[in-house]
Design a protein around this motif. Structure first.
Motif, short mmCIF file in Angstrom:
data_model
loop_
_atom_site.label_atom_id
_atom_site.label_comp_id
_atom_site.label_asym_id
_atom_site.label_seq_id
_atom_site.Cartn_x
_atom_site.Cartn_y
_atom_site.Cartn_z
N LYS A 1 0.85 -1.09 -0.15
CA LYS A 1 -0.03 0.06 -0.08
C LYS A 1 0.92 1.38 -0.12
O LYS A 1 1.62 1.53 0.65
CB LYS A 1 -0.90 0.05 1.25
CG LYS A 1 -1.94 1.20 1.20
CD LYS A 1 -2.74 1.01 2.45
CE LYS A 1 -3.85 2.28 2.32
NZ LYS A 1 -4.72 2.29 3.56
N VAL A 2 0.69 2.12 -1.07
CA VAL A 2 1.70 2.90 -1.34
C VAL A 2 1.10 4.62 -1.49
O VAL A 2 0.19 4.48 -2.10
CB VAL A 2 2.53 2.81 -2.66
CG1 VAL A 2 3.73 3.81 -2.77
CG2 VAL A 2 3.24 1.34 -2.65
N THR A 3 1.71 5.39 -0.91
CA THR A 3 1.44 6.83 -1.07
C THR A 3 2.96 7.58 -1.51
O THR A 3 3.80 7.48 -1.15
CB THR A 3 0.90 7.58 0.11
OG1 THR A 3 -0.47 6.85 0.56
CG2 THR A 3 0.77 8.99 -0.19
N LEU A 4 2.42 8.29 -2.76
CA LEU A 4 3.59 9.27 -3.13
C LEU A 4 3.23 10.77 -3.15
O LEU A 4 2.00 10.96 -3.42
CB LEU A 4 4.11 8.82 -4.53
CG LEU A 4 5.26 9.58 -5.04
CD1 LEU A 4 6.16 8.70 -6.24
CD2 LEU A 4 4.75 10.86 -5.95
N VAL A 5 4.05 11.64 -2.38
CA VAL A 5 4.00 13.06 -2.47
C VAL A 5 4.86 13.78 -3.22
O VAL A 5 6.14 13.51 -3.23
CB VAL A 5 3.73 13.43 -0.91
CG1 VAL A 5 2.79 12.70 -0.10
CG2 VAL A 5 5.29 13.42 -0.08
N GLU A 6 4.53 14.62 -3.91
CA GLU A 6 5.37 15.50 -4.77
C GLU A 6 4.96 17.11 -4.41
O GLU A 6 3.55 17.28 -4.68
CB GLU A 6 5.06 15.07 -6.29
CG GLU A 6 5.43 16.16 -7.16
CD GLU A 6 7.14 16.41 -7.14
OE1 GLU A 6 7.42 18.10 -7.15
OE2 GLU A 6 7.83 15.52 -6.98
N LYS A 7 5.72 17.77 -4.28
CA LYS A 7 5.39 19.44 -4.08
C LYS A 7 4.96 20.14 -5.20
O LYS A 7 4.21 21.17 -5.09
CB LYS A 7 6.82 20.05 -3.52
CG LYS A 7 8.11 20.13 -4.49
CD LYS A 7 9.07 20.49 -3.77
CE LYS A 7 10.34 20.91 -4.74
NZ LYS A 7 11.44 21.43 -4.21
#
Length: 429
Positions: free
Chosen positions: A29-35
């Motif tokens: 289960k993956v979350t990716l954050v990008e500014k």
């Protein structure tokens, strides 16, 4: 706690996206954050070419049917954008003497690609696979709680996300890397600024080529890079390094208006600008701490370039999977990391000093550069893109003329004695 995800990835570049894609394919289960808001805003100057030299970064890359095949690491990446082969590379002195690099046939030793298209392809795969991608989201702090990591995020609101493992793929600024303690004791060698732009209408540049210009008539302390661009047959990309005191955009204007190349830009115009700052730290020989793994440029001494970032992402995801199964995946990743990248094989101070001298920066006058380059003119050197191997190859050929240099230019010969010693010690091999 029931709201802990398996993996949080910080950074939506090639390393972060590749980690997300591979990890969700492994069942995490993956979350990716990008500014940034979207990939159109990603205007960071970078080396957007795949290096085809066999064994570069311990890999053998093939391009086939809209796929990038990593034959040794045994994975592939979808890429549906344009490609431009690079078949020749030239280093040019102030008076136009050129050192030529090429492979037989002639075979391409690099391929330019559209980085934004590559990111879009990876992003779409991640979303279709079910990765929770959060754009316009900045990771601004956090702490390791032992069994999980708590990360502070800022988007439309400020909130906290908990993950069993965290991968930091934030690029060369390494800010969050420092907040988690991994920059402790890490030497910062400098923070150069980079300006890059796509130019149309320039003349006199060979298609499918990479060019570097040396000497104070071009730049006060570094080389100017001009390469074929993906944007069109007559488009070129110019990259210039600078500092806060000598801004690279100002140096660019001087280059196109006052250098020996000014006539090549009479009718040219800029169609796109890019830039970045680079914190040149020592590489992290141990790129993890507790539940946090740092990958790509965040952990590197010099740019890992995109293919290196993709490899980091692939191996990072597998390391996370192993860690969650109770296997020491971070140590396995570290062994791969240290084996695959040249900057991990060299003492950082030795590399900085060696590369600076081999890059032929202000130590040599324009007249001395003209003289040395003239010795190599007309005889192609084996094409290679490695910033570690190219300077060594140049100096080995120059030093093959050392008796001539000693007789004709004793002052220059005195300057290259230290490099001759390195060659005799086998450090240029």
């Amino acid at each position: 706690m029931n709201n802990i995800i398996d993996l949080l990835i910080i950074g939506g570049g090639p390393a972060g996206l590749m980690t997300a894609k591979t990890a969700i394919e492994l069942g995490l289960k993956v979350t990716l954050v990008e500014k940034n808001k979207d990939f159109q805003q990603l205007r960071r100057a970078c080396s957007a070419q795949f290096i085809l030299n066999d064994g570069y970064e311990n890999e053998f890359i093939n391009l086939k049917d809209e796929k990038i095949l990593f034959t040794k690491n045994n994975f592939e990446v979808t890429y549906t954008g344009k490609l431009v082969k690079v078949k020749n590379k030239y280093y040019t002195s102030p008076k136009g003497h050129r050192i030529h690099f090429a492979l037989p046939n002639p075979k391409a030793f690099a391929v330019k690609f559209d980085k934004q298209k590559l990111l879009y392809d990876l992003y779409n795969e991640c979303v279709n696979l079910g990765v929770d991608v959060r754009m316009s989201t900045l990771a601004c702090g956090g702490s390791d709680k032992g069994n999980y990591v708590s990360v502070d995020l800022k988007g439309n609101t400020t909130y906290t996300l908990n993950a069993k493992k965290v991968v930091i793929a934030e690029g060369a600024n390494a800010k969050l890397t420092g907040l988690f303690g991994l920059n402790k004791g890490r030497v910062l060698h400098g923070t150069p600024l980079v300006f890059s732009c796509i130019v149309e209408g320039a003349t006199g540049f060979e298609p499918q080529s990479w060019n570097q210009f040396y000497g104070s008539k071009y730049h006060p302390f570094a080389e100017v890079i001009i390469e074929s661009a993906i944007e069109g047959t007559d488009a070129i990309e110019i990259t210039i390094m600078g500092t806060k005191a000598l801004r690279p955009d100002v140096l660019f204007k001087k280059f196109i208006k006052n250098s020996p190349m000014k006539h090549n830009f009479t009718n040219s115009h800029i169609i796109e600008k890019r830039g970045c700052s680079l914190k040149s730290y020592d590489s992290l020989k141990k790129p993890y701490i507790d539940n946090v793994l740092v990958i790509g440029d965040s952990a590197a001494h010099v740019e890992v370039i995109v293919q290196g970032a993709l490899m980091c992402g692939y191996h990072a995801a597998n390391a996370i999977k192993d860690e969650l199964m109770g296997i020491n995946g971070f140590e396995k990743y570290t062994n791969w990391w240290n084996k695959s990248f040249d900057f991990n094989h060299t003492d950082p101070f030795e590399f900085v000093n060696l590369y600076s001298s081999l890059a032929m920066r202000p130590k040599y006058s324009d007249e001395e550069l003209d003289y040395m380059f003239s010795l190599l003119e007309g005889t192609p050197i084996c094409g290679n893109f490695s910033q570690f191997e190219v300077p060594k190859n140049i100096w080995k050929v120059i030093l093959s003329h050392k008796n001539q240099i000693q007789n004709e230019n004793p002052i220059l010969f005195d300057k290259i004695k230290k490099i001759d010693k390195l060659n005799q010690e086998g450090k240029l091999n």
